[in-house]
Structures are given as structure tokens and as C-alpha cells.
Design an enzyme around this catalytic site. Structure first.
Site, mmCIF file in Angstrom:
data_model
loop_
_atom_site.group_PDB
_atom_site.id
_atom_site.type_symbol
_atom_site.label_atom_id
_atom_site.label_comp_id
_atom_site.label_asym_id
_atom_site.label_seq_id
_atom_site.Cartn_x
_atom_site.Cartn_y
_atom_site.Cartn_z
ATOM 1 N N SER A 1 45.635 39.460 48.868
ATOM 2 C CA SER A 1 44.981 40.263 49.837
ATOM 3 C C SER A 1 44.615 39.851 51.354
ATOM 4 C CB SER A 1 43.574 40.807 49.332
ATOM 5 O OG SER A 1 43.097 41.861 49.998
ATOM 6 N N ASP B 1 48.377 49.817 43.904
ATOM 7 C CA ASP B 1 47.323 49.545 44.887
ATOM 8 C C ASP B 1 47.674 50.126 46.202
ATOM 9 O OD1 ASP B 1 45.815 47.957 46.488
ATOM 10 O OD2 ASP B 1 47.283 46.358 46.655
ATOM 11 N N HIS C 1 46.276 45.911 42.697
ATOM 12 C CA HIS C 1 46.078 44.811 43.836
ATOM 13 C C HIS C 1 45.959 43.344 43.172
ATOM 14 C CE1 HIS C 1 44.817 44.020 47.884
ATOM 15 N NE2 HIS C 1 43.670 43.383 47.440
#
Length: 485
Positions: free
Chosen positions: A165, A429, A454
Site C-alpha cells: 500500500s 483491490d 489488497h
């Protein structure tokens, strides 16, 4: 999910992992069922301002070490912390440690400045937060690597960086900006393209909901439209309060109140999509049993009543799975908590800090400014107003847009020019919409995972995981082996 408004996310971004949060907006998804096993923490004397040579101030930055797998001449693996407290569970398990064991790597994990226990300033006032940026964080990594590398005799090793991320973005940018230090990078679910308005987030949510249940997004939209209609009349507020398990009786006195309630409700749902069928349970995160399949099955169950009734059932099911008794949904309370600039304040775990970064660097505001998604009620003006209400009245759409443009100019956005970077992305995601999804060169490569969410490639393997993950992990390991040979 903790509903205290503190993602994009992504989030983008679930505080169970400091490396793969991807807040859907600026709330945390902490829900730790058990504390991770203790790992010895260490402290590094870090510079406060890397871009002012006359400023000699320093502070203590936390890091962790795992030397279990180190072999003579082996590489150094550096896991980059993100917008939350560093979770020592990652020093015990995770894909990167599987790679480390096979490659004889020495493993380090550095907590991000202003998050967790890494506190550079006495408070979180705006004047203090000016030292919070991705550029300062990258310089932290460089200084840490330089000094620790010398102290531990690791300077001549090849250093590989990992992150998921926002930390995935940092991993790619560290390789880009400090190529003499970072030999290669694994940037999982990394949003490289900073944007002010990110309606594509909810567009991907719609696509993901429809993957196995084609009617699910439309039923969700009908339900939300019904909720919007109910919100037009105060007589419905007590019912809505009970239906959505609000901590206080709903009050709508402004557009911001209205938008905040709808965004809070939306986030409960989209977190399920972002983390669908993941393995965050290894680090103590609850609620993993609630998946897109479960959510859409409830939405399709006509015996539960109208689409609105089914939406209520979904929300209550999610809250129960997370052991969450009620949901905070008052904008004024949110602003009060986010304005609290004390360490130990209600938003000091990362909410205030990450909102500051979105207002001053990234945007990433997941709006309903698209017709190709099932939700409604929160446009870009709503998020810009948050920046104004919490930090300074000088924030407006133009100032945020200028900051975001500077970020993309500095790092290159989706046109990043580098080498030896791999970008794994799960296509369920929503954050993959801002990431690298096609190969940019022979060694800046994208790995798409069709049925994964994710940062899914980062978690430990398990039998029930999405079918694309084993192949993705093998491909990443193959690249690392090739680059290290």
C-alpha cells in the site's frame, strides 16, 4: 472495523499491519483479536529535518531485527513501515520472511515517522506535522540504512526493500530516489499515481461486487437510494440510529453531517471488498470471515425484506464480526477528535497524521463523483472541507491539487523510470486503479492477481487463499533470485 474517523485508504489504508493499510479514507480498521508475540524493539537516532543542514535536532525511531536466516554475503531485507504502528507480527511471519529464509537475508523493519512509537515532535500540531512527508520518510530510510549498515557490517550487502500500500509506494520511490542504496524493491498494492479525486475506488468496488454476484451492486444501490430517502426526514433518524447501530442518535444539521454518515456507512462495506478473503488474521485482525461472497449473499436474500433491510443486515453482520458495539457517525465529533494534537489523543494512532498527508501530498479522496458505483453522498468538496476544518482554512481544492501535482512531478506517477521493481496488485483491490498494472520495462514489472485483494501476496500462505497467490509469490521469488544472482 473501528469507525473512529482517524484509508485509501485505500484507504487505503487496516491498522493490523503498518505495512499494508491502504485506508479507504482516514479511518482505521484495527480490530486486533490478540496482541502479537513480543519482538525486541530497537531505537535509532534519526534526523528531524533531512533538508535543512542547519537543523541538528534528532529523535528516536523504532525498528526491529530478525537475523534468523542471515547467511554470509546474503542480502538485507528492509520492510518499510507505513501509516500506523509497526506490528511485530511481521517479524515472525509473512511472505518476505519465506523469501529471506531461502535467500539467507538479514531482516529489518523500520517504523514510519509520526506513527506508532516513532514520534519526532512533542505533539501533532500543524507546525510539527510539517516534518511529516513521504520525502522525509525516504530520507529516514537512507540515513537509517547508511548508519545501521556501517554499525552492523552490512554496508556492502545488497539491500532489498518491501512494502504494501503506501509503504509499497515508498519502496518503489526509495529505489527510484536512492538507487545507490536500494538494490531492488517489491512494491505490493502500491498507489503510485497521486490524485485529488479518486472516484475509481468505488468503481472498482462495484466491479468486484459483481464478479460472482452480478446483481449485487444494483441491489446495493437500491438500498443506498432508500437510505438517502429516509435521511430526508428527521422522523426516520431514530430508526436509522437503531438499524445502523450508531453510538448516538443521528443528527443531520449540515451537508457535512449528511455526507459523513453516508461515507461512514459506505466504508464499513468497502473495507470488506478491499480486504476480501485475506489472511490478516495472522496479525490479530478480526472480521476476515466476512467476504464479498457473504455480503452479496445477504444482499440477495429476499426473505430478509427490502434491499434496505438487507443492507442493514449486512452492516450489522460486519459490526458483529468485528466485535463493534456501535458506530460513531457524528461529523462534529470526528472533527473534535481529529483536531486533538496530543500524542495519546483519539486520532494520534495515525488518523490525524494520515489525513494531513492526504491533504498535503496525495489526495486519494474516494468520492461518489461517478455514476458507475452504488453509493452516494460524499463528493470532493466534502473531503476538502475536512482539510479546512481540521488543519487550516487556507486549504482549498486548488492548494490540495497543487500539492498532489508536486507529488506526481517529483516521483513520476505511473511513468516511474527505474529498474528492479516488481508491482504485485490484486485486481479485486480498489487501490490497483492507481498502481502499475502493466510492465514498464524488462525489470519494472507488474504482477496481476485476478482473484486477490489488497496486499494479499504479502501474507503467509494458507490453503483457502485465492488461487492466484501461489503463482504470484513464485514469480516474485524468481525475480529476486534473478536480480541477486
Amino acid at each position: 472495523m473501528s469507525d473512529m474517523a482517524a484509508l485509501q485508504l485505500l484507504l487505503v489504508i487496516s491498522l493490523g499491519s503498518a505495512f499494508c493499510q491502504g485506508f479507504t479514507s482516514v479511518r482505521f480498521n484495527r480490530n486486533l483479536s490478540a496482541a502479537p508475540e513480543p519482538v525486541a524493539e530497537r531505537w535509532f537516532l534519526q534526523r528531524l529535518d533531512h533538508f535543512n543542514g542547519a537543523d541538528s535536532r534528532v529523535w528516536r525511531q523504532r525498528y526491529f531485527v530478525n537475523d534468523t536466516f542471515m547467511q554470509p554475503g546474503g542480502p538485507v531485507f528492509l520492510m518499510i513501515g507505513g501509516e500506523g504502528e509497526a506490528n511485530p507480527a511481521w517479524m515472525k511471519s509473512g511472505t518476505w520472511l519465506t523469501f529471506a529464509e531461502k535467500l539467507g537475508a538479514f531482516c529489518l523493519m523500520l517504523e514510519h515517522r509520526f506513527y506508532g512509537q516513532s514520534r519526532p515532535t512533542p505533539d501533532l500540531k500543524v507546525d510539527s506535522l510539517r516534518f511529516l512527508s513521504s520525502r522525509q520518510a525516504l530520507a529516514d530510510l537512507a540515513h537509517f540504512q547508511t548508519i545501521v549498515g556501517l554499525d552492523l557490517g552490512l554496508s556492502d550487502r545488497k539491500w532489498l526493500v518491501f512494502g504494501g500500500s503506501y509503504p509499497g509506494s515508498l519502496a518503489a520511490w526509495y529505489r527510484l530516489k536512492y538507487p545507490h542504496l536500494a538494490y531492488a524493491a517489491v512494491a505490493s498494492s502500491a498507489p503510485l499515481n497521486a490524485v485529488v479525486n479518486f472516484p475509481e475506488y468505488l468503481e472498482v468496488v462495484q466491479t468486484s461486487l459483481a464478479q460472482n454476484h452480478s446483481a449485487c451492486p444494483n441491489t446495493m444501490k437500491v438500498a443506498f437510494d432508500s437510505l438517502v430517502q429516509l435521511l430526508q426526514y428527521k422522523d426516520n433518524f431514530e430508526k436509522i440510529t437503531e438499524d445502523f447501530k450508531l453510538c448516538k442518535v443521528l443528527r443531520i444539521k449540515s451537508v457535512m453531517d449528511y455526507s459523513y454518515f453516508l461515507e461512514t456507512t459506505t466504508e464499513i462495506l468497502v473495507n470488506v471488498v478491499q480486504y476480501n478473503n485475506d489472511n490478516r488474521a495472522f496479525e490479530g485482525v478480526k472480521g476476515g470471515n466476512i467476504t464479498i461472497e457473504v455480503m452479496c449473499r445477504i444482499m440477495a436474500n429476499e426473505s430478509l425484506g427490502s434491499p434496505y433491510d438487507r443492507l442493514v443486515a449486512v452492516v450489522q453482520t460486519i459490526l458483529e464480526a468485528n466485535d463493534q458495539l456501535c458506530t460513531k457517525a457524528e461529523y462534529t465529533e470526528f472533527v473534535t477528535e481529529m483536531r486533538d494534537n496530543r500524542w495519546g489523543g483519539p486520532a494520534s494512532e495515525g488518523g490525524r497524521q494520515w489525513l494531513y498527508q492526504t491533504c498535503t501530498e496525495f489526495g486519494f479522496f474516494q468520492t461518489t463523483d461517478s455514476v458507475s458505483q452504488p453509493f452516494s453522498g460524499f463528493n470532493i468538496s466534502y473531503f476538502i472541507q475536512q482539510c479546512r476544518d481540521i488543519f487550516a482554512s487556507s486549504f482549498n481544492l486548488s492548494t490540495v491539487a497543487n500539492a498532489v501535482q508536486q507529488t506526481d512531478e517529483y516521483y513520476g506517477g505511473l511513468k516511474i523510470q527505474s529498474s528492479r521493481i516488481v508491482f504485485p496488485n490484486g485486481l479485486i483491490d480498489p487501490w490497483h486503479a492507481l498502481g502499475i498494472n502493466t510492465n514498464l520495462s524488462s525489470d519494472v514489472l507488474a504482477i496481476q492477481m485476478q482473484d486477490a485483494a489488497h496486499c494479499a501476496d504479502m501474507y503467509p500462505e494458507r490453503p483457502e487463499e485465492p488461487s492466484s497467490l501461489p503463482a504470484a509469490r513464485r514469480e516474485i521469488f524468481k525475480l529476486l533470485t534473478k536480480w541477486l544472482s
